[in-house]
Write a protein that holds these residues in place. Structure first.
Motif, PDB file in Angstrom:
ATOM      1  N   ILE A  84       0.869  -1.180   0.000  1.00 47.97           N
ATOM      2  CA  ILE A  84       0.000   0.000   0.000  1.00 47.97           C
ATOM      3  C   ILE A  84       0.904   1.228   0.000  1.00 47.97           C
ATOM      4  CG2 ILE A  84      -1.614   1.436   1.304  1.00 47.97           C
ATOM      5  CD1 ILE A  84      -2.977  -0.989   2.300  1.00 47.97           C
ATOM      6  N   GLU A  85       0.727   2.069  -0.984  1.00 41.14           N
ATOM      7  CA  GLU A  85       1.494   3.316  -1.051  1.00 41.14           C
ATOM      8  C   GLU A  85       0.541   4.490  -0.881  1.00 41.14           C
ATOM      9  OE1 GLU A  85       4.321   5.940  -4.080  1.00 41.14           O
ATOM     10  OE2 GLU A  85       3.638   3.935  -4.689  1.00 41.14           O
ATOM     11  N   MET A  86       0.763   5.257   0.182  1.00 44.39           N
ATOM     12  CA  MET A  86      -0.036   6.448   0.399  1.00 44.39           C
ATOM     13  C   MET A  86       0.543   7.580  -0.448  1.00 44.39           C
ATOM     14  SD  MET A  86      -2.341   5.326   2.381  1.00 44.39           S
ATOM     15  CE  MET A  86      -3.227   6.881   2.562  1.00 44.39           C
ATOM     16  N   VAL A  87      -0.303   8.182  -1.284  1.00 47.85           N
ATOM     17  CA  VAL A  87       0.100   9.303  -2.139  1.00 47.85           C
ATOM     18  C   VAL A  87      -0.475  10.571  -1.527  1.00 47.85           C
ATOM     19  CG1 VAL A  87      -0.008  10.291  -4.452  1.00 47.85           C
ATOM     20  CG2 VAL A  87       0.108   7.803  -4.156  1.00 47.85           C
ATOM     21  N   HIS A  88       0.382  11.545  -1.298  1.00 53.76           N
ATOM     22  CA  HIS A  88      -0.008  12.745  -0.563  1.00 53.76           C
ATOM     23  C   HIS A  88      -0.501  13.797  -1.548  1.00 53.76           C
ATOM     24  CE1 HIS A  88       2.024  10.386   2.347  1.00 53.76           C
ATOM     25  NE2 HIS A  88       3.208  10.590   1.793  1.00 53.76           N
ATOM     26  N   GLY A  89      -1.789  14.056  -1.526  1.00 56.06           N
ATOM     27  CA  GLY A  89      -2.436  14.885  -2.528  1.00 56.06           C
ATOM     28  C   GLY A  89      -2.285  16.377  -2.321  1.00 56.06           C
ATOM     29  N   PRO A  90      -2.971  17.158  -3.149  1.00 53.84           N
ATOM     30  CA  PRO A  90      -2.797  18.623  -3.177  1.00 53.84           C
ATOM     31  C   PRO A  90      -3.780  19.361  -2.272  1.00 53.84           C
ATOM     32  CG  PRO A  90      -4.107  17.952  -5.038  1.00 53.84           C
ATOM     33  CD  PRO A  90      -3.813  16.693  -4.267  1.00 53.84           C
ATOM     34  N   GLY A  91      -4.200  18.732  -1.176  1.00 52.37           N
ATOM     35  CA  GLY A  91      -5.247  19.339  -0.348  1.00 52.37           C
ATOM     36  C   GLY A  91      -4.760  20.308   0.700  1.00 52.37           C
ATOM     37  N   CYS A  92      -3.596  20.883   0.504  1.00 53.80           N
ATOM     38  CA  CYS A  92      -3.085  21.938   1.380  1.00 53.80           C
ATOM     39  C   CYS A  92      -3.086  23.228   0.570  1.00 53.80           C
ATOM     40  CB  CYS A  92      -1.670  21.587   1.853  1.00 53.80           C
ATOM     41  SG  CYS A  92      -0.760  22.988   2.553  1.00 53.80           S
ATOM     42  N   PRO A  93      -4.009  24.163   0.821  1.00 51.00           N
ATOM     43  CA  PRO A  93      -4.134  25.343  -0.042  1.00 51.00           C
ATOM     44  C   PRO A  93      -2.898  26.218  -0.072  1.00 51.00           C
ATOM     45  CG  PRO A  93      -5.503  25.560   1.930  1.00 51.00           C
ATOM     46  CD  PRO A  93      -5.012  24.145   1.894  1.00 51.00           C
ATOM     47  N   VAL A  94      -2.167  26.281   1.036  1.00 51.94           N
ATOM     48  CA  VAL A  94      -0.923  27.051   1.046  1.00 51.94           C
ATOM     49  C   VAL A  94       0.097  26.406   0.114  1.00 51.94           C
ATOM     50  CG1 VAL A  94       1.051  27.684   2.483  1.00 51.94           C
ATOM     51  CG2 VAL A  94      -1.260  28.040   3.338  1.00 51.94           C
ATOM     52  N   CYS A  95       0.091  25.076   0.082  1.00 53.99           N
ATOM     53  CA  CYS A  95       1.106  24.346  -0.676  1.00 53.99           C
ATOM     54  C   CYS A  95       0.937  24.494  -2.182  1.00 53.99           C
ATOM     55  CB  CYS A  95       1.061  22.863  -0.312  1.00 53.99           C
ATOM     56  SG  CYS A  95       1.311  22.545   1.452  1.00 53.99           S
ATOM     57  N   VAL A  96      -0.276  24.743  -2.641  1.00 53.73           N
ATOM     58  CA  VAL A  96      -0.504  24.835  -4.090  1.00 53.73           C
ATOM     59  C   VAL A  96      -0.557  26.283  -4.573  1.00 53.73           C
ATOM     60  CG1 VAL A  96      -1.684  22.618  -4.207  1.00 53.73           C
ATOM     61  CG2 VAL A  96      -3.026  24.680  -3.786  1.00 53.73           C
ATOM     62  N   LEU A  97      -0.215  27.224  -3.693  1.00 52.96           N
ATOM     63  CA  LEU A  97      -0.236  28.630  -4.055  1.00 52.96           C
ATOM     64  C   LEU A  97       0.984  28.963  -4.917  1.00 52.96           C
ATOM     65  CD1 LEU A  97      -1.793  31.322  -3.436  1.00 52.96           C
ATOM     66  CD2 LEU A  97      -0.130  31.675  -1.590  1.00 52.96           C
ATOM     67  N   PRO A  98       0.781  29.389  -6.159  1.00 51.43           N
ATOM     68  CA  PRO A  98       1.927  29.670  -7.032  1.00 51.43           C
ATOM     69  C   PRO A  98       2.639  30.955  -6.640  1.00 51.43           C
ATOM     70  CG  PRO A  98      -0.116  30.175  -8.168  1.00 51.43           C
ATOM     71  CD  PRO A  98      -0.507  29.558  -6.856  1.00 51.43           C
ATOM     72  N   MET A  99       3.894  31.035  -7.025  1.00 51.10           N
ATOM     73  CA  MET A  99       4.720  32.188  -6.667  1.00 51.10           C
ATOM     74  C   MET A  99       4.123  33.506  -7.152  1.00 51.10           C
ATOM     75  SD  MET A  99       8.728  31.265  -7.021  1.00 51.10           S
ATOM     76  CE  MET A  99       9.571  30.281  -5.776  1.00 51.10           C
ATOM     77  N   GLY A 100       3.517  33.485  -8.332  1.00 56.72           N
ATOM     78  CA  GLY A 100       2.961  34.715  -8.879  1.00 56.72           C
ATOM     79  C   GLY A 100       1.892  35.332  -8.002  1.00 56.72           C
ATOM     80  N   ARG A 101       1.079  34.485  -7.367  1.00 57.23           N
ATOM     81  CA  ARG A 101       0.034  35.019  -6.483  1.00 57.23           C
ATOM     82  C   ARG A 101       0.645  35.575  -5.197  1.00 57.23           C
ATOM     83  NH1 ARG A 101      -4.501  36.017  -9.258  1.00 57.23           N
ATOM     84  NH2 ARG A 101      -5.889  35.664  -7.479  1.00 57.23           N
ATOM     85  N   VAL A 102       1.720  34.979  -4.721  1.00 57.50           N
ATOM     86  CA  VAL A 102       2.420  35.547  -3.563  1.00 57.50           C
ATOM     87  C   VAL A 102       2.989  36.914  -3.925  1.00 57.50           C
ATOM     88  CG1 VAL A 102       4.312  35.233  -1.917  1.00 57.50           C
ATOM     89  CG2 VAL A 102       2.975  33.255  -2.670  1.00 57.50           C
ATOM     90  N   ASP A 103       3.559  37.029  -5.124  1.00 56.05           N
ATOM     91  CA  ASP A 103       4.077  38.332  -5.570  1.00 56.05           C
ATOM     92  C   ASP A 103       2.963  39.370  -5.648  1.00 56.05           C
ATOM     93  OD1 ASP A 103       6.542  37.200  -5.724  1.00 56.05           O
ATOM     94  OD2 ASP A 103       6.724  37.271  -7.905  1.00 56.05           O
ATOM     95  N   ASP A 104       1.763  38.943  -6.058  1.00 53.74           N
ATOM     96  CA  ASP A 104       0.623  39.871  -6.082  1.00 53.74           C
ATOM     97  C   ASP A 104       0.284  40.354  -4.672  1.00 53.74           C
ATOM     98  OD1 ASP A 104       0.420  39.587  -8.820  1.00 53.74           O
ATOM     99  OD2 ASP A 104      -1.207  38.117  -8.746  1.00 53.74           O
ATOM    100  N   CYS A 105       0.328  39.449  -3.697  1.00 59.99           N
ATOM    101  CA  CYS A 105       0.078  39.827  -2.299  1.00 59.99           C
ATOM    102  C   CYS A 105       1.077  40.895  -1.848  1.00 59.99           C
ATOM    103  CB  CYS A 105       0.205  38.607  -1.383  1.00 59.99           C
ATOM    104  SG  CYS A 105      -1.088  37.384  -1.539  1.00 59.99           S
ATOM    105  N   ILE A 106       2.339  40.662  -2.151  1.00 61.38           N
ATOM    106  CA  ILE A 106       3.382  41.597  -1.728  1.00 61.38           C
ATOM    107  C   ILE A 106       3.209  42.944  -2.434  1.00 61.38           C
ATOM    108  CG2 ILE A 106       5.875  42.006  -1.799  1.00 61.38           C
ATOM    109  CD1 ILE A 106       6.144  38.904  -1.438  1.00 61.38           C
TER     110      ILE A 106
END
Length: 398
Positions: A84-106
């Motif tokens: 059994i291999e547990m695959v860790h999905g994309p359900g962390c919203p911070v983790c899938v935030l692209p750099m461009g959106r962080v630059d927009d915040c700044i």
């Protein structure tokens, strides 16, 4: 406080002769070692009875970052069969935030007379040049809040400032943001703005299922998101893709039982949507929350995800009726698509192609103190979970 909950049908109806019903009153009972041993024994037997598991490891994805954190915190992965291999999905919203959106915040935070507010786990997500935490150290007024209502209160207290709330998260946090905007509208507050980066879970799972380099056998569905959206939106997973999904709670026995239910379906050659987390998740979801979200937000044509690329209809924007609160229409933003550093392998980790410790930067240049990738920032990120709880051979990160 006692939690008046019932974990009925620990072993599902397909194994009635082994059926047990537990009436659990306290959280500790969801961590009962003896019960965990019995469920684990059933998991090991089931895997031996599934033909596909004799040829290759079964890949089970836990979609939610909260599940990833619990799996490592309680050492569950080490107790599972090797196939059994547990695959860790994309359900962390911070983790899938692209750099461009962080630059927009700044870019927003650096403008005069702005108070930029955000949840704490977004403070250290790297942009192309800096994080919000670094922007704060350089003099920007960036404040951590615990809810969008905290940001609205700042707008009331500082009418001479533009207060911007960084809306982040799946359907779990979307209702509170929507209700805050409705309250701001009711009070006619003119200096409150939302930078919406809310995302939706269903298109994300579809993108994973359509990905040619992934072959997921089944899913542990997100408990908190499902509390809002209910069970029906997942039906396409079983009907179109013939994969089982079990909505799961977050305690050790929740996760083990949910995994067992997935394996029961695989053994029987079935694919359906089951709800293990019935004590929290109603079948139809939360109608009041869904109504508020529908009033305030509409789907974007597409939204960019770190590691997964652009996914159609996977993000939400503010409806025209609430456009005066939309930070994207009020502030000039770079709005650039910025690729992660080539050395950073967050994308491969997010898709389950590699494990965190296989990334060349893991534990070296990238660690919780100096994260290079978003997966090392949040406690729900796979890299952070591996670093904090995984038993990693020291020579691999030396």
């Amino acid at each position: 406080m006692a939690l008046l909950v019932s974990m009925a049908g620990l072993l599902n109806s397909r194994m009635k002769k082994h059926r047990e019903t537990l009436h659990m009153k306290f959280v500790d009972e969801f961590r009962d070692p003896e019960m965990a041993k019995r469920v684990l024994a059933r998991i090991h037997r089931l895997v031996g009875e599934i033909p596909a598991a004799q040829k290759r490891p079964l890949q089970i994805m836990e979609v939610c970052g909260g599940h990833t954190h619990s799996i490592f915190r309680y050492g569950l992965e080490e107790l599972l069969p090797e196939n059994i291999e547990m695959v860790h999905g994309p359900g962390c919203p911070v983790c899938v935030l692209p750099m461009g959106r962080v630059d927009d915040c700044i870019a927003i935070a650096e403008q005069p007379n702005v108070i930029f507010t955000t949840f704490g786990d977004a403070m250290r997500v790297p942009g192309s040049n800096k994080s919000l935490q670094q922007a704060s150290a350089e003099g920007c007024d960036v404040r951590m809040v615990y809810s969008p209502l905290d940001a609205l209160q700042l707008a009331r207290k500082h009418p001479d400032k533009k207060v911007v709330f960084f809306g982040l998260g799946f359907e779990t946090t979307m209702p509170s943001t929507a209700l805050t905007l409705k309250q701001a509208e009711k009070e006619r507050i003119k200096n409150f703005f939302l930078f919406s980066n809310h995302i939706t879970i269903i298109p994300t799972i579809k993108a994973i299922l359509d990905s040619p380099d992934m072959d997921i056998d089944g899913f542990l569905g997100p408990g908190h998101v499902s509390m809002v959206i209910g069970q029906a939106p997942y039906e396409f997973i079983s009907m179109q893709y013939h994969r089982p999904l079990v909505i799961s709670g977050f305690e050790p026995l929740d996760i083990l039982q949910s995994l067992m239910l997935v394996l029961e379906q695989l053994k029987a050659g079935e694919a359906s949507i089951e709800n293990q987390y019935k004590r929290i998740v109603p079948e139809g979801g939360n109608l009041n929350a869904l109504t508020a979200v529908s009033d305030v937000f509409e789907l974007r044509e597409f939204f960019e995800w770190r590691g997964l690329g652009s996914i159609d209809h996977s993000g939400v924007r503010i409806r025209e009726a609430y456009a005066r609160f939309d930070a994207e229409k009020t502030f000039k933003l770079p709005n650039l698509k910025i690729a992660d550093p080539k050395s950073c392998q967050c994308g491969e980790v997010l898709k389950g192609v590699i494990k965190p410790w296989q990334c060349k930067l893991f534990g070296k240049q990238c660690n919780p103190e100096t994260p290079m990738g978003a997966l090392m920032v949040s406690t729900e990120g796979a890299c952070s979970a591996y670093y904090s709880y995984g038993k990693i051979d020291a020579k691999n990160i030396a």
